[in-house]
Design a protein around this motif. Structure first.
Motif, PDB file in Angstrom:
ATOM      1  N   LEU A 140       0.903  -1.104  -0.241  1.00  0.00           N
ATOM      2  CA  LEU A 140      -0.031   0.192   0.358  1.00  0.00           C
ATOM      3  C   LEU A 140       0.564   1.116   0.271  1.00  0.00           C
ATOM      4  O   LEU A 140       0.688   2.667  -1.024  1.00  0.00           O
ATOM      5  CB  LEU A 140      -0.554  -0.439   1.039  1.00  0.00           C
ATOM      6  CG  LEU A 140      -1.449   1.678   1.373  1.00  0.00           C
ATOM      7  CD1 LEU A 140      -2.610   1.454   0.406  1.00  0.00           C
ATOM      8  CD2 LEU A 140      -2.492   1.275   3.087  1.00  0.00           C
ATOM      9  N   GLY A 141       1.594   1.881   0.913  1.00  0.00           N
ATOM     10  CA  GLY A 141       2.942   3.113   0.713  1.00  0.00           C
ATOM     11  C   GLY A 141       3.242   2.527  -0.262  1.00  0.00           C
ATOM     12  O   GLY A 141       3.715   3.827  -0.576  1.00  0.00           O
ATOM     13  N   GLY A 142       3.550   1.790  -1.220  1.00  0.00           N
ATOM     14  CA  GLY A 142       4.348   1.510  -2.823  1.00  0.00           C
ATOM     15  C   GLY A 142       4.057   1.694  -3.722  1.00  0.00           C
ATOM     16  O   GLY A 142       3.822   2.513  -4.407  1.00  0.00           O
ATOM     17  N   MET A 143       2.514   1.529  -3.258  1.00  0.00           N
ATOM     18  CA  MET A 143       1.673   2.073  -4.057  1.00  0.00           C
ATOM     19  C   MET A 143       1.817   3.637  -4.632  1.00  0.00           C
ATOM     20  O   MET A 143       1.609   4.398  -5.445  1.00  0.00           O
ATOM     21  CB  MET A 143      -0.087   1.557  -3.903  1.00  0.00           C
ATOM     22  CG  MET A 143      -0.994   2.010  -4.893  1.00  0.00           C
ATOM     23  SD  MET A 143      -3.057   1.383  -4.234  1.00  0.00           S
ATOM     24  CE  MET A 143      -3.650   2.643  -2.785  1.00  0.00           C
ATOM     25  N   LEU A 144       1.610   4.686  -3.223  1.00  0.00           N
ATOM     26  CA  LEU A 144       1.468   6.002  -3.657  1.00  0.00           C
ATOM     27  C   LEU A 144       2.684   5.978  -3.846  1.00  0.00           C
ATOM     28  O   LEU A 144       2.738   7.269  -4.503  1.00  0.00           O
ATOM     29  CB  LEU A 144       1.018   6.523  -2.054  1.00  0.00           C
ATOM     30  CG  LEU A 144      -0.434   5.698  -1.015  1.00  0.00           C
ATOM     31  CD1 LEU A 144      -0.128   5.976   0.359  1.00  0.00           C
ATOM     32  CD2 LEU A 144      -1.697   6.291  -1.878  1.00  0.00           C
ATOM     33  N   MET A 145       4.322   5.423  -2.753  1.00  0.00           N
ATOM     34  CA  MET A 145       5.098   6.178  -3.422  1.00  0.00           C
ATOM     35  C   MET A 145       5.416   6.399  -4.471  1.00  0.00           C
ATOM     36  O   MET A 145       5.791   7.305  -5.747  1.00  0.00           O
ATOM     37  CB  MET A 145       6.853   5.586  -2.160  1.00  0.00           C
ATOM     38  CG  MET A 145       5.998   5.493  -1.024  1.00  0.00           C
ATOM     39  SD  MET A 145       7.648   4.797  -0.330  1.00  0.00           S
ATOM     40  CE  MET A 145       7.204   3.815  -0.828  1.00  0.00           C
ATOM     41  N   PHE A 146       4.709   5.217  -5.513  1.00  0.00           N
ATOM     42  CA  PHE A 146       5.603   4.897  -6.423  1.00  0.00           C
ATOM     43  C   PHE A 146       4.771   5.944  -7.953  1.00  0.00           C
ATOM     44  O   PHE A 146       5.485   6.555  -8.672  1.00  0.00           O
ATOM     45  CB  PHE A 146       5.165   3.615  -7.243  1.00  0.00           C
ATOM     46  CG  PHE A 146       6.183   2.612  -6.919  1.00  0.00           C
ATOM     47  CD1 PHE A 146       7.554   2.458  -6.141  1.00  0.00           C
ATOM     48  CD2 PHE A 146       5.459   0.896  -6.288  1.00  0.00           C
ATOM     49  CE1 PHE A 146       8.090   2.044  -5.282  1.00  0.00           C
ATOM     50  CE2 PHE A 146       5.871   0.444  -5.812  1.00  0.00           C
ATOM     51  CZ  PHE A 146       7.086   0.225  -4.838  1.00  0.00           C
ATOM     52  N   ARG A 147       3.135   6.353  -7.324  1.00  0.00           N
ATOM     53  CA  ARG A 147       2.726   6.915  -7.932  1.00  0.00           C
ATOM     54  C   ARG A 147       3.231   8.260  -8.024  1.00  0.00           C
ATOM     55  O   ARG A 147       3.314   9.370  -8.896  1.00  0.00           O
ATOM     56  CB  ARG A 147       0.994   7.028  -7.732  1.00  0.00           C
ATOM     57  CG  ARG A 147       0.117   7.932  -8.229  1.00  0.00           C
ATOM     58  CD  ARG A 147       0.150   7.330  -9.948  1.00  0.00           C
ATOM     59  NE  ARG A 147      -0.446   6.070 -10.081  1.00  0.00           N
ATOM     60  CZ  ARG A 147      -0.535   5.154 -11.390  1.00  0.00           C
ATOM     61  NH1 ARG A 147       0.017   5.866 -12.317  1.00  0.00           N
ATOM     62  NH2 ARG A 147      -0.977   3.972 -11.102  1.00  0.00           N
ATOM     63  N   GLY A 148       4.101   8.887  -6.914  1.00  0.00           N
ATOM     64  CA  GLY A 148       4.051  10.005  -6.343  1.00  0.00           C
ATOM     65  C   GLY A 148       5.786  10.125  -6.925  1.00  0.00           C
ATOM     66  O   GLY A 148       6.136  11.299  -7.817  1.00  0.00           O
ATOM     67  N   ILE A 149       6.329   9.080  -7.095  1.00  0.00           N
ATOM     68  CA  ILE A 149       7.423   9.181  -8.062  1.00  0.00           C
ATOM     69  C   ILE A 149       7.364   9.421  -9.508  1.00  0.00           C
ATOM     70  O   ILE A 149       8.369  10.568 -10.046  1.00  0.00           O
ATOM     71  CB  ILE A 149       8.289   8.055  -8.017  1.00  0.00           C
ATOM     72  CG1 ILE A 149       8.761   8.008  -6.602  1.00  0.00           C
ATOM     73  CG2 ILE A 149       9.588   7.749  -8.405  1.00  0.00           C
ATOM     74  CD1 ILE A 149       9.705   6.475  -6.100  1.00  0.00           C
ATOM     75  N   LEU A 150       6.435   8.776  -9.953  1.00  0.00           N
ATOM     76  CA  LEU A 150       6.240   8.244 -11.216  1.00  0.00           C
ATOM     77  C   LEU A 150       5.498  10.004 -12.148  1.00  0.00           C
ATOM     78  O   LEU A 150       6.013  10.709 -12.847  1.00  0.00           O
ATOM     79  CB  LEU A 150       4.702   8.451 -11.744  1.00  0.00           C
ATOM     80  CG  LEU A 150       4.158   8.005 -13.320  1.00  0.00           C
ATOM     81  CD1 LEU A 150       5.180   8.235 -14.217  1.00  0.00           C
ATOM     82  CD2 LEU A 150       2.765   7.756 -13.323  1.00  0.00           C
ATOM     83  N   PHE A 151       5.343  10.994 -10.779  1.00  0.00           N
ATOM     84  CA  PHE A 151       4.826  12.683 -11.035  1.00  0.00           C
ATOM     85  C   PHE A 151       5.731  13.103 -10.794  1.00  0.00           C
ATOM     86  O   PHE A 151       5.877  14.262 -11.977  1.00  0.00           O
ATOM     87  CB  PHE A 151       3.683  12.893  -9.960  1.00  0.00           C
ATOM     88  CG  PHE A 151       1.978  12.479 -10.138  1.00  0.00           C
ATOM     89  CD1 PHE A 151       1.384  11.919 -11.144  1.00  0.00           C
ATOM     90  CD2 PHE A 151       1.437  12.566  -9.260  1.00  0.00           C
ATOM     91  CE1 PHE A 151       0.561  11.042 -11.085  1.00  0.00           C
ATOM     92  CE2 PHE A 151      -0.008  11.974  -9.514  1.00  0.00           C
ATOM     93  CZ  PHE A 151      -0.439  11.238 -10.372  1.00  0.00           C
ATOM     94  N   GLY A 152       6.350  12.884 -10.235  1.00  0.00           N
ATOM     95  CA  GLY A 152       8.096  13.894  -9.839  1.00  0.00           C
ATOM     96  C   GLY A 152       8.423  13.227 -11.438  1.00  0.00           C
ATOM     97  O   GLY A 152       9.818  14.858 -11.257  1.00  0.00           O
ATOM     98  N   THR A 153       9.252  12.148 -11.074  1.00  0.00           N
ATOM     99  CA  THR A 153      10.123  12.496 -12.219  1.00  0.00           C
ATOM    100  C   THR A 153       9.413  12.923 -13.407  1.00  0.00           C
ATOM    101  O   THR A 153      10.858  13.364 -14.569  1.00  0.00           O
ATOM    102  CB  THR A 153      10.019  10.805 -12.777  1.00  0.00           C
ATOM    103  OG1 THR A 153      10.463  10.199 -10.938  1.00  0.00           O
ATOM    104  CG2 THR A 153      11.184  10.243 -13.543  1.00  0.00           C
TER     105      THR A 153
END
Length: 392
Positions: A140-153
């Motif tokens: 669940l934490g990965g789901m949120l972090m990966f989406r955030g990293i995608l937006f930032g990258t």
């Protein structure tokens, strides 16, 4: 009549002639439901069973199928992965950045994307297996972090267009000749495994099914394969992503059924304490399960990004739910220990058929969520009901 005679007669009464056409309720129910969906939509819309639409249907189901193949192992091991949808978005975005912004060739992009998926799976699996953090929380934490990293990258922008060779991963088709070669190889493989199973049973002294039954099985498979290849060739050929699904399904079916690793994964999900006492390295197996699942998520990301010819911010959103639903509809138990790769692929086909049919009928999108949610609840109910019935 003596006690020994009574026991012998009782044994004779109990022994039954083997039923070579075993009736698997879940499997036949699932296939029957798929056929019912196809018949219903073909009656409601004349385009549903056309070669063009069926080709699009198999293309659409490919991403969910690849994700479901990896998810089966995770669920069978008694775990869950909620991060694969966001991981599809992230790895697809990285692949597009490397291909579009940095002009990497297709092969290096594929290798880098798969390595990133495997590395993320290793990290998540290590935290779950060796630090005993629940998989639900980690993913669940990965789901949120990966989406955030995608937006930032990516800066929250769509990255397109891809190079022609990269785009071909998700948009190309096999030619007619290659399609028939693929069909012949599939027939040969099916015949080989059926005859190999007969030979293996005969070698250890088990009763072997009649040769006529084996021939009927091969004939049915032959009709399905020939019909499928003919139908696909009447449009553009077999979609390459669907060929990838078939290859991955065969490989992971072999892994799950015919390797020590596969049998141990089922043992862990069925009874973790018994698996531990039998000497299975549970931590290592769970770690490897997440590595495989997240690597397949990267494969799905390559297919999706290539099919869309772009990496978008919404790529992969809610795909983890579709993958879980496909597994459950295909007979994978959320309790662990039960499930098949083939069942998950058929479950993905059921999900894609519902989406495709309702889209052809121009139904509102909320109906798709309602229908798929209802089918998911029904599938879980059937699983729990059948488990309770077995206990009684």
């Amino acid at each position: 009549m003596s006690m020994n005679q009574e026991t012998l007669l009782a044994g004779r009464k109990v022994s039954k002639k083997p039923n070579w056409f075993k009736f698997d309720v879940r499997a036949y129910t699932m296939i029957g439901a798929l056929l019912a969906i196809w018949v219903l939509f073909s009656l409601l819309h004349e385009r549903f069973l056309t070669p063009t639409n069926l080709s699009n249907l198999f293309l659409q189901m490919s991403v969910t199928s690849i994700l479901a193949i990896g998810m089966v192992l995770v669920i069978v091991a008694g775990q869950i992965d909620l991060s694969i949808g966001s991981l599809v978005g992230l790895t697809g975005g990285i692949a597009a950045i490397l291909n579009v912004w940095y002009e990497w060739n297709t092969i290096p992009v594929i290798i880098a994307t798969l390595l990133i998926g495997a590395a993320i799976g290793f990290i998540q699996g290590w935290i779950i297996a060796y630090r005993a953090v629940p998989a639900f929380i980690v993913t669940l934490g990965g789901m949120l972090m990966f989406r955030g990293i995608l937006f930032g990258t990516t800066g929250s922008v769509t990255i397109a267009p891809l190079s022609p060779s990269m785009k071909s991963i998700g948009q190309s088709y096999t030619g007619d000749i290659i399609g028939w070669i693929f069909g012949i190889l599939a027939l040969a493989a099916a015949g080989y495994f059926i005859l190999r199973k007969r030979a293996a049973r005969a070698k250890v002294g088990f009763e072997v099914e009649p040769l006529a039954v084996s021939l009927v099985r091969m004939a049915v498979i032959g009709v399905l394969v020939i019909g499928f290849v003919y139908l696909m060739n009447s449009y553009k050929g077999i979609p390459v992503p669907f060929v990838m699904v078939i290859v991955l399904a065969l490989v992971f079916t072999f892994i799950s059924r015919n390797t020590v690793f596969g049998r141990q994964v089922y043992a862990i999900g069925g009874n973790p304490e018994a698996a531990r006492l039998s000497g299975i390295n549970i931590k290592r197996r769970i770690l490897l399960v997440f590595v495989l699942c997240n690597t397949l998520a990267a494969v799905a990301a390559l297919v999706l990004t290539a099919r869309l010819n772009a990496a978008t911010m919404s790529s992969g959103q809610n795909y983890e739910l579709d993958a879980i639903a496909a597994c459950v509809i295909g007979g994978t138990s959320l309790m662990g220990g039960t499930g098949t790769i083939v069942g998950a692929v058929i479950g993905a086909l059921v999900m894609a058929s519902l989406d495709n049919g309702m889209s052809l009928m121009n139904l509102e999108s909320f109906w798709q969520y309602i229908v798929k949610g209802g089918i998911l609840v029904l599938a879980v109910y059937v699983d729990i009901y059948t488990r309770q019935k077995k206990k009684t």
